[in-house]
Scaffold this active site. Structure first.
Site, PDB file in Angstrom:
ATOM      1  N   GLU A  82      12.368 -34.201  -0.678  1.00  0.00           N
ATOM      2  CA  GLU A  82      12.670 -35.271   0.268  1.00  0.00           C
ATOM      3  C   GLU A  82      11.707 -35.308   1.454  1.00  0.00           C
ATOM      4  O   GLU A  82      11.699 -36.283   2.212  1.00  0.00           O
ATOM      5  CB  GLU A  82      14.112 -35.127   0.767  1.00  0.00           C
ATOM      6  N   GLU A 113      17.671 -16.035 -13.692  1.00  0.00           N
ATOM      7  CA  GLU A 113      17.788 -15.489 -12.343  1.00  0.00           C
ATOM      8  C   GLU A 113      17.732 -13.963 -12.311  1.00  0.00           C
ATOM      9  O   GLU A 113      17.664 -13.366 -11.249  1.00  0.00           O
ATOM     10  CB  GLU A 113      19.079 -15.965 -11.679  1.00  0.00           C
TER      11      GLU A 113
END
Length: 274
Positions: A82, A113
């Protein structure tokens, strides 16, 4: 010796959720959500320290990297993605990396992960350097992918911070500038996309917005460098110019489309009048 359970993994204060009415479910979720801003407030000094080091490094030509897994990784990618449309910066100034790569944005990638070495491999592809800042994001503060990346970055003299939601976490201890917003047990036990995710989103908003303001990417209170990627943003930019220069809508829009950004209009308008 048994390790301490992360705050985010503790049992919910509520039970028999499936027996609650819709109204009670919503009310109780909302009750828990109302605690988040207050807990973020307690970490303002820590957030300030992290923002200041990011700004200092960026003024030297550095970049900001986010690393995370699952929801935390997605939030980092979201915040990074963004920045270009909002502040007009290049896409390589704030970079979000998620364990498992872009596939993991939509689908869980098994065991991604748990690899302590993969984050550094991902960062090396972007030629991370000592002018950059690395922020690890992990609700529990225990994610191996994130901790491994932070540890390796510190060995290379790179500034490190984190956004976690558990106190005294391994990630917080590994980071130079830890931000630990203790959100407590989730409404649904362990579902850290809820309160922890909301807290992380708030902190990331604060970090990136404050950094961009400090770097001069906002004028007054306006996004003068936003990308004109749709009609709504062209309209918003036109309105900004109308208010700032006291010109008609048609002239403001023509100026915006000619110069490509509100900032460029404000810089060049008076020059063109001479």
């Amino acid at each position: 010796m048994e390790s301490k359970k992360p705050d985010t993994e503790k049992q919910s204060k509520y039970n028999d959720l499936e027996k609650m009415s819709t109204a009670d479910l919503l009310s109780n979720i909302n009750k828990e959500d109302q605690t988040i801003a207050e807990n973020v407030q307690k970490q303002l000094p820590a957030i300030e320290a992290l923002v200041n080091v990011i700004v200092e490094n960026m003024q030297k030509g550095g970049r900001l990297f986010y690393i995370g897994a699952g929801t935390s990784g997605r939030l980092g990618v979201l915040d990074a993605s963004e920045c270009p449309p909002t502040f007009g910066v290049t896409a390589d100034l704030v970079i979000g990396l998620i364990a498992g790569g872009d596939t993991a944005l939509r689908n869980a990638v098994e065991n991604a992960e748990d690899d302590t070495n993969q984050a550094w491999k991902d960062l090396e592809k972007h030629k991370i350097s000592s002018n950059d800042t690395l922020v690890g994001i992990a609700a529990s503060g225990t994610t191996p992918y994130v901790i491994g990346g932070i540890n390796e970055a510190r060995k290379h003299g790179i500034s490190t911070g984190c956004v976690a939601c558990s106190s005294g976490s391994p990630l917080g201890e590994a980071s130079e500038f830890p931000v630990e917003v203790v959100t407590g047990p989730e409404f649904v036990t362990g579902s850290t996309r809820m309160k922890a995710g909301t807290a992380q989103k708030m902190v990331l908003n604060m970090i990136s917005t404050s950094v961009m303001i400090k770097l001069g990417r906002v004028k007054g209170n306006r996004m003068v460098d936003m990308q004109l990627s749709n009609k709504k943003l062209v309209g918003r930019g036109t309105q900004m110019i109308m208010e700032e220069l006291q010109v008609a809508q048609s002239e403001a829009r023509d100026l915006l489309l000619k110069h490509g950004s509100v900032r460029n209009v404000l810089v060049n308008y008076k020059k063109e009048l001479k």
